[in-house]
Motif scaffolding. Structure first.
Motif, PDB file in Angstrom:
ATOM      1  N   PRO A  73       0.829  -1.221   0.000  1.00 57.31           N
ATOM      2  CA  PRO A  73       0.000   0.000   0.000  1.00 57.31           C
ATOM      3  C   PRO A  73       0.860   1.267   0.000  1.00 57.31           C
ATOM      4  O   PRO A  73       1.643   1.502   0.921  1.00 57.31           O
ATOM      5  N   LEU A  74       0.707   2.060  -1.043  1.00 55.12           N
ATOM      6  CA  LEU A  74       1.534   3.246  -1.242  1.00 55.12           C
ATOM      7  C   LEU A  74       1.322   4.299  -0.157  1.00 55.12           C
ATOM      8  O   LEU A  74       2.284   4.822   0.411  1.00 55.12           O
ATOM      9  N   LYS A  75       0.081   4.618   0.125  1.00 59.33           N
ATOM     10  CA  LYS A  75      -0.217   5.690   1.075  1.00 59.33           C
ATOM     11  C   LYS A  75       0.358   5.408   2.454  1.00 59.33           C
ATOM     12  O   LYS A  75       0.897   6.304   3.102  1.00 59.33           O
ATOM     13  N   VAL A  76       0.269   4.185   2.908  1.00 57.48           N
ATOM     14  CA  VAL A  76       0.785   3.813   4.237  1.00 57.48           C
ATOM     15  C   VAL A  76       2.292   4.025   4.290  1.00 57.48           C
ATOM     16  O   VAL A  76       2.821   4.608   5.249  1.00 57.48           O
ATOM     17  N   GLN A  77       2.996   3.578   3.259  1.00 54.26           N
ATOM     18  CA  GLN A  77       4.454   3.735   3.219  1.00 54.26           C
ATOM     19  C   GLN A  77       4.845   5.208   3.210  1.00 54.26           C
ATOM     20  O   GLN A  77       5.748   5.634   3.929  1.00 54.26           O
ATOM     21  N   ILE A  78       4.174   5.983   2.395  1.00 51.83           N
ATOM     22  CA  ILE A  78       4.511   7.395   2.239  1.00 51.83           C
ATOM     23  C   ILE A  78       4.229   8.169   3.525  1.00 51.83           C
ATOM     24  O   ILE A  78       5.064   8.950   3.993  1.00 51.83           O
ATOM     25  N   LYS A  79       3.077   7.960   4.108  1.00 50.95           N
ATOM     26  CA  LYS A  79       2.709   8.677   5.332  1.00 50.95           C
ATOM     27  C   LYS A  79       3.649   8.341   6.480  1.00 50.95           C
ATOM     28  O   LYS A  79       4.003   9.215   7.277  1.00 50.95           O
ATOM     29  N   LYS A  80       4.105   7.080   6.574  1.00 50.67           N
ATOM     30  CA  LYS A  80       5.033   6.705   7.630  1.00 50.67           C
ATOM     31  C   LYS A  80       6.351   7.446   7.468  1.00 50.67           C
ATOM     32  O   LYS A  80       6.874   8.029   8.419  1.00 50.67           O
ATOM     33  N   ASP A  84       8.031  10.208   9.948  1.00 53.50           N
ATOM     34  CA  ASP A  84       9.365   9.992  10.510  1.00 53.50           C
ATOM     35  C   ASP A  84      10.312  11.146  10.219  1.00 53.50           C
ATOM     36  O   ASP A  84      11.188  11.465  11.036  1.00 53.50           O
ATOM     37  N   ALA A  85      10.160  11.794   9.060  1.00 54.02           N
ATOM     38  CA  ALA A  85      11.039  12.912   8.685  1.00 54.02           C
ATOM     39  C   ALA A  85      10.742  14.154   9.515  1.00 54.02           C
ATOM     40  O   ALA A  85      11.627  14.963   9.770  1.00 54.02           O
ATOM     41  N   GLY A  86       9.501  14.310   9.915  1.00 56.08           N
ATOM     42  CA  GLY A  86       9.116  15.467  10.702  1.00 56.08           C
ATOM     43  C   GLY A  86       8.254  16.436   9.910  1.00 56.08           C
ATOM     44  O   GLY A  86       8.197  16.390   8.679  1.00 56.08           O
ATOM     45  N   ALA A  87       7.623  17.320  10.643  1.00 56.82           N
ATOM     46  CA  ALA A  87       6.705  18.287  10.040  1.00 56.82           C
ATOM     47  C   ALA A  87       7.444  19.265   9.131  1.00 56.82           C
ATOM     48  O   ALA A  87       8.601  19.593   9.360  1.00 56.82           O
ATOM     49  N   LYS A  88       6.754  19.682   8.111  1.00 56.01           N
ATOM     50  CA  LYS A  88       7.232  20.718   7.192  1.00 56.01           C
ATOM     51  C   LYS A  88       8.477  20.335   6.393  1.00 56.01           C
ATOM     52  O   LYS A  88       9.194  21.204   5.910  1.00 56.01           O
ATOM     53  N   LYS A  89       8.749  19.058   6.221  1.00 58.48           N
ATOM     54  CA  LYS A  89       9.872  18.611   5.394  1.00 58.48           C
ATOM     55  C   LYS A  89       9.369  18.369   3.977  1.00 58.48           C
ATOM     56  O   LYS A  89       8.252  17.896   3.770  1.00 58.48           O
ATOM     57  N   ALA A  90      10.195  18.679   2.994  1.00 54.12           N
ATOM     58  CA  ALA A  90       9.835  18.443   1.597  1.00 54.12           C
ATOM     59  C   ALA A  90       9.751  16.943   1.342  1.00 54.12           C
ATOM     60  O   ALA A  90      10.492  16.160   1.946  1.00 54.12           O
ATOM     61  N   LEU A  91       8.843  16.554   0.458  1.00 52.65           N
ATOM     62  CA  LEU A  91       8.645  15.144   0.139  1.00 52.65           C
ATOM     63  C   LEU A  91       8.553  14.950  -1.363  1.00 52.65           C
ATOM     64  O   LEU A  91       7.743  15.578  -2.036  1.00 52.65           O
ATOM     65  N   GLY A  92       9.410  14.077  -1.869  1.00 48.60           N
ATOM     66  CA  GLY A  92       9.344  13.653  -3.253  1.00 48.60           C
ATOM     67  C   GLY A  92       9.102  12.152  -3.285  1.00 48.60           C
ATOM     68  O   GLY A  92       9.584  11.431  -2.409  1.00 48.60           O
ATOM     69  N   ILE A  93       8.354  11.703  -4.264  1.00 48.20           N
ATOM     70  CA  ILE A  93       8.029  10.281  -4.387  1.00 48.20           C
ATOM     71  C   ILE A  93       8.417   9.809  -5.780  1.00 48.20           C
ATOM     72  O   ILE A  93       8.005  10.409  -6.778  1.00 48.20           O
ATOM     73  N   VAL A  94       9.222   8.754  -5.842  1.00 51.19           N
ATOM     74  CA  VAL A  94       9.646   8.161  -7.110  1.00 51.19           C
ATOM     75  C   VAL A  94       8.764   6.948  -7.381  1.00 51.19           C
ATOM     76  O   VAL A  94       8.671   6.042  -6.543  1.00 51.19           O
ATOM     77  N   ILE A  95       8.115   6.959  -8.540  1.00 52.35           N
ATOM     78  CA  ILE A  95       7.197   5.869  -8.886  1.00 52.35           C
ATOM     79  C   ILE A  95       7.404   5.451 -10.339  1.00 52.35           C
ATOM     80  O   ILE A  95       7.940   6.223 -11.138  1.00 52.35           O
ATOM     81  N   PRO A  96       6.931   4.250 -10.681  1.00 51.31           N
ATOM     82  CA  PRO A  96       6.927   3.876 -12.101  1.00 51.31           C
ATOM     83  C   PRO A  96       5.938   4.783 -12.849  1.00 51.31           C
ATOM     84  O   PRO A  96       5.004   5.313 -12.257  1.00 51.31           O
ATOM     85  N   ALA A  97       6.131   4.949 -14.124  1.00 54.81           N
ATOM     86  CA  ALA A  97       5.267   5.822 -14.925  1.00 54.81           C
ATOM     87  C   ALA A  97       3.984   5.085 -15.309  1.00 54.81           C
ATOM     88  O   ALA A  97       3.773   4.710 -16.465  1.00 54.81           O
ATOM     89  N   HIS A  98       3.141   4.879 -14.294  1.00 54.03           N
ATOM     90  CA  HIS A  98       1.835   4.247 -14.482  1.00 54.03           C
ATOM     91  C   HIS A  98       0.768   5.144 -13.847  1.00 54.03           C
ATOM     92  O   HIS A  98       1.014   5.751 -12.795  1.00 54.03           O
ATOM     93  N   ARG A  99      -0.389   5.197 -14.451  1.00 55.91           N
ATOM     94  CA  ARG A  99      -1.465   6.058 -13.938  1.00 55.91           C
ATOM     95  C   ARG A  99      -1.885   5.681 -12.517  1.00 55.91           C
ATOM     96  O   ARG A  99      -2.129   6.568 -11.699  1.00 55.91           O
ATOM     97  N   HIS A 100      -1.980   4.409 -12.236  1.00 55.04           N
ATOM     98  CA  HIS A 100      -2.445   3.981 -10.914  1.00 55.04           C
ATOM     99  C   HIS A 100      -1.522   4.500  -9.808  1.00 55.04           C
ATOM    100  O   HIS A 100      -1.981   5.114  -8.841  1.00 55.04           O
ATOM    101  N   GLU A 101      -0.211   4.288  -9.966  1.00 50.22           N
ATOM    102  CA  GLU A 101       0.743   4.758  -8.964  1.00 50.22           C
ATOM    103  C   GLU A 101       0.763   6.284  -8.901  1.00 50.22           C
ATOM    104  O   GLU A 101       0.880   6.869  -7.826  1.00 50.22           O
ATOM    105  N   ALA A 102       0.628   6.937 -10.055  1.00 50.06           N
ATOM    106  CA  ALA A 102       0.622   8.401 -10.086  1.00 50.06           C
ATOM    107  C   ALA A 102      -0.575   8.952  -9.313  1.00 50.06           C
ATOM    108  O   ALA A 102      -0.447   9.923  -8.564  1.00 50.06           O
ATOM    109  N   MET A 103      -1.717   8.320  -9.478  1.00 51.57           N
ATOM    110  CA  MET A 103      -2.926   8.756  -8.774  1.00 51.57           C
ATOM    111  C   MET A 103      -2.756   8.583  -7.263  1.00 51.57           C
ATOM    112  O   MET A 103      -3.020   9.507  -6.485  1.00 51.57           O
ATOM    113  N   LEU A 104      -2.277   7.418  -6.846  1.00 48.95           N
ATOM    114  CA  LEU A 104      -2.088   7.164  -5.416  1.00 48.95           C
ATOM    115  C   LEU A 104      -1.038   8.094  -4.816  1.00 48.95           C
ATOM    116  O   LEU A 104      -1.230   8.634  -3.723  1.00 48.95           O
TER     117      LEU A 104
END
Length: 171
Positions: A73-80, A84-104
């Motif tokens: 589950p993408l959202k669970v991993q990302i939110k954790k 852990d990084a702390g409030a107000k930290k920049a977040l980038g997410i690397v995903i495969p170029a698929h619509r489903h992952e892009a939407m999530l």
């Protein structure tokens, strides 16, 4: 031309300084001296790799870039990681170029989503990125840390390239 996120993979990588470089993406396992040298550029320093969130928080760096496992589950991993990084930290997410992952990934409201794809998939990836740009206001990047490839015709805000590839990128 998209802004460059320069990836520092090893202590031997050169920390190039150029106006086209908007920030540095460093492996969290690098020595503190390398991270400090990135910080001295006065540009954002993001971390990736194992323990990136913890190191980011401990060293007071600007944020993290994560590559979640698309089989979990993408959202669970990302939110954790974000917590852990702390409030107000920049977040980038690397995903495969698929619509489903892009939407999530887009639904987690990161600062940017980076699309990673093989050169032979550049055509379909360009279509996904175009769709993404029309649907989301979240900035898009292309992750070329696996090696340089032709991305002309792909509308992106940032491109992630390795320090060793910088001079060959045309800068």
């Amino acid at each position: 031309m998209p802004k460059i996120i320069l990836k520092i993979n090893s202590a031997a990588d050169k920390i190039h300084a150029d106006d086209n470089i908007c920030c540095y993406l460093a492996e969290a396992s690098l020595p503190a001296e390398v991270l400090e040298n990135c910080r001295k550029t006065e540009k954002m320093v993001l971390l990736c790799g194992t323990n990136a969130a913890e190191v980011c928080k401990a060293r007071g760096l600007d944020g993290i870039v994560i590559e979640p496992n698309p089989q979990k589950p993408l959202k669970v991993q990302i939110k954790k990681e974000q917590a852990d990084a702390g409030a107000k930290k920049a977040l980038g997410i690397v995903i495969p170029a698929h619509r489903h992952e892009a939407m999530l990934a887009g639904e987690t409201e990161p600062d940017f989503v980076a699309f990673k794809f093989a050169p032979e998939n550049a055509g379909p990836a360009a279509d996904v990125i175009k769709w993404y740009n029309e649907l989301f206001l979240i900035q898009a990047a292309v992750d070329l840390s696996g090696g340089l490839q032709d991305i002309s015709g792909i509308d992106t805000d940032f491109v992630i390239i390795n320090s060793r590839d910088y001079e060959d990128f045309g800068c």
